[in-house]
Motif scaffolding. Structure first.
Motif, PDB file in Angstrom:
ATOM      1  N   GLY A   1     110.873  67.897   6.322  1.00 52.62           N
ATOM      2  CA  GLY A   1     110.345  68.966   5.481  1.00 52.62           C
ATOM      3  C   GLY A   1     110.065  70.231   6.266  1.00 52.62           C
ATOM      4  O   GLY A   1     110.219  70.262   7.492  1.00 52.62           O
ATOM      5  N   ASP A   2     109.684  71.275   5.540  1.00 51.74           N
ATOM      6  CA  ASP A   2     109.417  72.577   6.151  1.00 51.74           C
ATOM      7  C   ASP A   2     108.039  73.076   5.763  1.00 51.74           C
ATOM      8  O   ASP A   2     107.628  72.964   4.604  1.00 51.74           O
ATOM      9  N   ILE A   3     107.364  73.655   6.746  1.00 47.07           N
ATOM     10  CA  ILE A   3     106.092  74.321   6.481  1.00 47.07           C
ATOM     11  C   ILE A   3     106.274  75.763   6.939  1.00 47.07           C
ATOM     12  O   ILE A   3     106.517  76.022   8.124  1.00 47.07           O
ATOM     13  N   VAL A   4     106.223  76.681   5.993  1.00 48.75           N
ATOM     14  CA  VAL A   4     106.425  78.090   6.307  1.00 48.75           C
ATOM     15  C   VAL A   4     105.118  78.823   6.033  1.00 48.75           C
ATOM     16  O   VAL A   4     104.525  78.673   4.963  1.00 48.75           O
ATOM     17  N   TYR A   5     104.674  79.583   7.032  1.00 49.80           N
ATOM     18  CA  TYR A   5     103.405  80.303   6.915  1.00 49.80           C
ATOM     19  C   TYR A   5     103.644  81.769   7.267  1.00 49.80           C
ATOM     20  O   TYR A   5     104.207  82.054   8.343  1.00 49.80           O
ATOM     21  N   GLY A   6     103.304  82.652   6.367  1.00 48.44           N
ATOM     22  CA  GLY A   6     103.540  84.072   6.609  1.00 48.44           C
ATOM     23  C   GLY A   6     105.003  84.374   6.886  1.00 48.44           C
ATOM     24  O   GLY A   6     105.330  85.240   7.694  1.00 48.44           O
ATOM     25  N   GLY A   7     105.892  83.608   6.268  1.00 45.27           N
ATOM     26  CA  GLY A   7     107.322  83.849   6.414  1.00 45.27           C
ATOM     27  C   GLY A   7     107.955  83.192   7.635  1.00 45.27           C
ATOM     28  O   GLY A   7     109.159  83.287   7.842  1.00 45.27           O
ATOM     29  N   GLU A   8     107.138  82.515   8.469  1.00 42.30           N
ATOM     30  CA  GLU A   8     107.687  81.869   9.672  1.00 42.30           C
ATOM     31  C   GLU A   8     107.463  80.367   9.629  1.00 42.30           C
ATOM     32  O   GLU A   8     106.424  79.906   9.143  1.00 42.30           O
ATOM     33  N   SER A   9     108.420  79.634  10.184  1.00 42.91           N
ATOM     34  CA  SER A   9     108.276  78.176  10.191  1.00 42.91           C
ATOM     35  C   SER A   9     107.171  77.768  11.164  1.00 42.91           C
ATOM     36  O   SER A   9     107.135  78.217  12.314  1.00 42.91           O
ATOM     37  N   ILE A  10     106.257  76.923  10.706  1.00 46.24           N
ATOM     38  CA  ILE A  10     105.233  76.367  11.603  1.00 46.24           C
ATOM     39  C   ILE A  10     105.303  74.836  11.556  1.00 46.24           C
ATOM     40  O   ILE A  10     104.330  74.152  11.836  1.00 46.24           O
ATOM     41  N   THR A  11     106.458  74.330  11.213  1.00 44.46           N
ATOM     42  CA  THR A  11     106.613  72.891  10.994  1.00 44.46           C
ATOM     43  C   THR A  11     106.206  72.063  12.214  1.00 44.46           C
ATOM     44  O   THR A  11     105.617  71.004  12.071  1.00 44.46           O
ATOM     45  N   GLU A  12     106.505  72.553  13.399  1.00 43.03           N
ATOM     46  CA  GLU A  12     106.208  71.762  14.607  1.00 43.03           C
ATOM     47  C   GLU A  12     105.178  72.462  15.489  1.00 43.03           C
ATOM     48  O   GLU A  12     105.192  72.324  16.712  1.00 43.03           O
ATOM     49  N   ILE A  13     104.289  73.183  14.875  1.00 46.90           N
ATOM     50  CA  ILE A  13     103.365  74.011  15.632  1.00 46.90           C
ATOM     51  C   ILE A  13     102.262  73.164  16.297  1.00 46.90           C
ATOM     52  O   ILE A  13     101.891  72.115  15.796  1.00 46.90           O
ATOM     53  N   ALA A  14     101.739  73.645  17.451  1.00 43.00           N
ATOM     54  CA  ALA A  14     100.596  72.985  18.093  1.00 43.00           C
ATOM     55  C   ALA A  14      99.310  73.496  17.430  1.00 43.00           C
ATOM     56  O   ALA A  14      99.268  74.648  16.986  1.00 43.00           O
ATOM     57  N   PRO A  15      98.267  72.663  17.380  1.00 43.77           N
ATOM     58  CA  PRO A  15      97.035  73.076  16.699  1.00 43.77           C
ATOM     59  C   PRO A  15      96.463  74.407  17.204  1.00 43.77           C
ATOM     60  O   PRO A  15      96.032  75.238  16.400  1.00 43.77           O
ATOM     61  N   GLU A  16      96.490  74.643  18.520  1.00 38.98           N
ATOM     62  CA  GLU A  16      95.927  75.905  19.047  1.00 38.98           C
ATOM     63  C   GLU A  16      96.732  77.091  18.534  1.00 38.98           C
ATOM     64  O   GLU A  16      96.194  78.156  18.254  1.00 38.98           O
ATOM     65  N   GLU A  17      98.048  76.906  18.423  1.00 40.16           N
ATOM     66  CA  GLU A  17      98.912  77.978  17.951  1.00 40.16           C
ATOM     67  C   GLU A  17      98.630  78.261  16.470  1.00 40.16           C
ATOM     68  O   GLU A  17      98.659  79.416  16.031  1.00 40.16           O
ATOM     69  N   ALA A  18      98.352  77.206  15.722  1.00 42.52           N
ATOM     70  CA  ALA A  18      98.018  77.398  14.302  1.00 42.52           C
ATOM     71  C   ALA A  18      96.766  78.261  14.178  1.00 42.52           C
ATOM     72  O   ALA A  18      96.708  79.181  13.360  1.00 42.52           O
ATOM     73  N   VAL A  19      95.763  77.987  15.011  1.00 44.78           N
ATOM     74  CA  VAL A  19      94.524  78.780  14.976  1.00 44.78           C
ATOM     75  C   VAL A  19      94.847  80.230  15.341  1.00 44.78           C
ATOM     76  O   VAL A  19      94.387  81.170  14.690  1.00 44.78           O
ATOM     77  N   ARG A  20      95.669  80.388  16.368  1.00 47.88           N
ATOM     78  CA  ARG A  20      96.037  81.747  16.801  1.00 47.88           C
ATOM     79  C   ARG A  20      96.735  82.527  15.693  1.00 47.88           C
ATOM     80  O   ARG A  20      96.591  83.732  15.587  1.00 47.88           O
ATOM     81  N   ARG A  21      97.477  81.809  14.882  1.00 49.20           N
ATOM     82  CA  ARG A  21      98.185  82.495  13.794  1.00 49.20           C
ATOM     83  C   ARG A  21      97.328  82.699  12.554  1.00 49.20           C
ATOM     84  O   ARG A  21      97.785  83.246  11.553  1.00 49.20           O
TER      85      ARG A  21
END
Ligand code: ATP
Length: 234
Positions: free
Chosen positions: A58-78
């Protein structure tokens, strides 16, 4: 364009497949509720969005960018803050220290964010120097939400914010959620408390055994007897 767009999401714990073909979206400025019985997979979905778990598919797109495999710290940064079920505050640190730790990604200004949290939860300012472990359950929940706000999120993910609280505190927490949203933060909340969740939400999705069973406006869902039935496992 949706702020968060999840498509065809599948999540498994090893061989145990718990989320199947889940699609949903959250627009900027909305409050959206994810409802469902114990074990339906709500927490799993939140953890996958914020990078704690990786999806099978599946795909998780946030603010137009894929965050499907993002690290938790990066998610907070975004700009995604996750307030986990069970709060997970640092019991031996003070209330203020817990809040400061929420700002570890340095998004935004510490002082201003602290002020905003204290404005939403005046109780936390009164108790700033108190050891977090000695706060009441409701105060700890406020602290957990406050800590999430310290990273100045655009999207706040709340897992069972009202769980285990006395009714008067449940009202306080939902009121705070409403204010946070009115101040511009998009909210995606997981709840057992259907009534309150649909009171503050614009829209909702009902998850049953890892699949989206129903979706609609909060008004539609509040009047749909299938919502309650799905909690009873019917
Ligand atoms: P609750 O409202 O009780 O918190 P939930 O809807 O949030 O439930 P999840 O916690 O996402 O549900 O769990 C979904 C399913 O995944 C459940 O069957 C659960 O037993 C299983 N599960 C959760 N965590 C793990 C894990 N670490 N390993 C294996 N299975 C897990």
């Amino acid at each position: 364009m949706a702020l968060l767009d999840v498509t065809d999401l599948d999540v498994a714990y090893g061989d145990i497949h718990v989320i199947w073909d889940v699609d949903f979206s959250v627009d900027a400025g909305e409050t959206v509720a994810l409802l469902g019985a114990n074990g339906a997979g709500k927490t799993t979905i939140l953890k996958t969005i914020c990078g704690v778990l990786s999806p099978l598919d599946g795909d998780i797109v946030y603010g137009g960018e894929s965050i499907t495999e993002i690290a938790p710290e990066e998610a907070v940064r975004r700009g995604i803050a996750h307030v986990p079920e069970g709060r997970e505050i640092f019991a031996d640190s003070t209330v203020k220290r817990n809040l400061e730790l929420g700002a570890y990604t340095n998004r935004g200004a510490m002082g201003e964010n602290l002020e905003r949290v204290y404005e939403i939860f005046p109780r936390l300012e009164e108790r700033a120097g108190q050891r977090a472990g000695t706060l009441s359950g409701g105060e700890q929940q406020m602290l957990a939400i406050g800590r999430g706000l310290m990273s100045e999120p655009d999207l706040l993910l709340l897992d069972e914010a009202s769980l285990g609280l006395a009714p008067v505190l449940v009202d306080d927490v939902f009121e705070a959620i409403q204010r946070i949203n009115e101040q511009g933060t998009t909210v995606f909340l997981v709840e057992q408390d259907i009534h309150n969740a649909l009171r503050v939400a614009d829209r909702g999705y009902v998850l049953k055994s890892g699949r989206i069973e129903l979706s609609g406006s909060a008004e539609e869902l509040a009047g749909d007897e299938r919502v309650e039935a799905s909690y009873l496992g019917e």
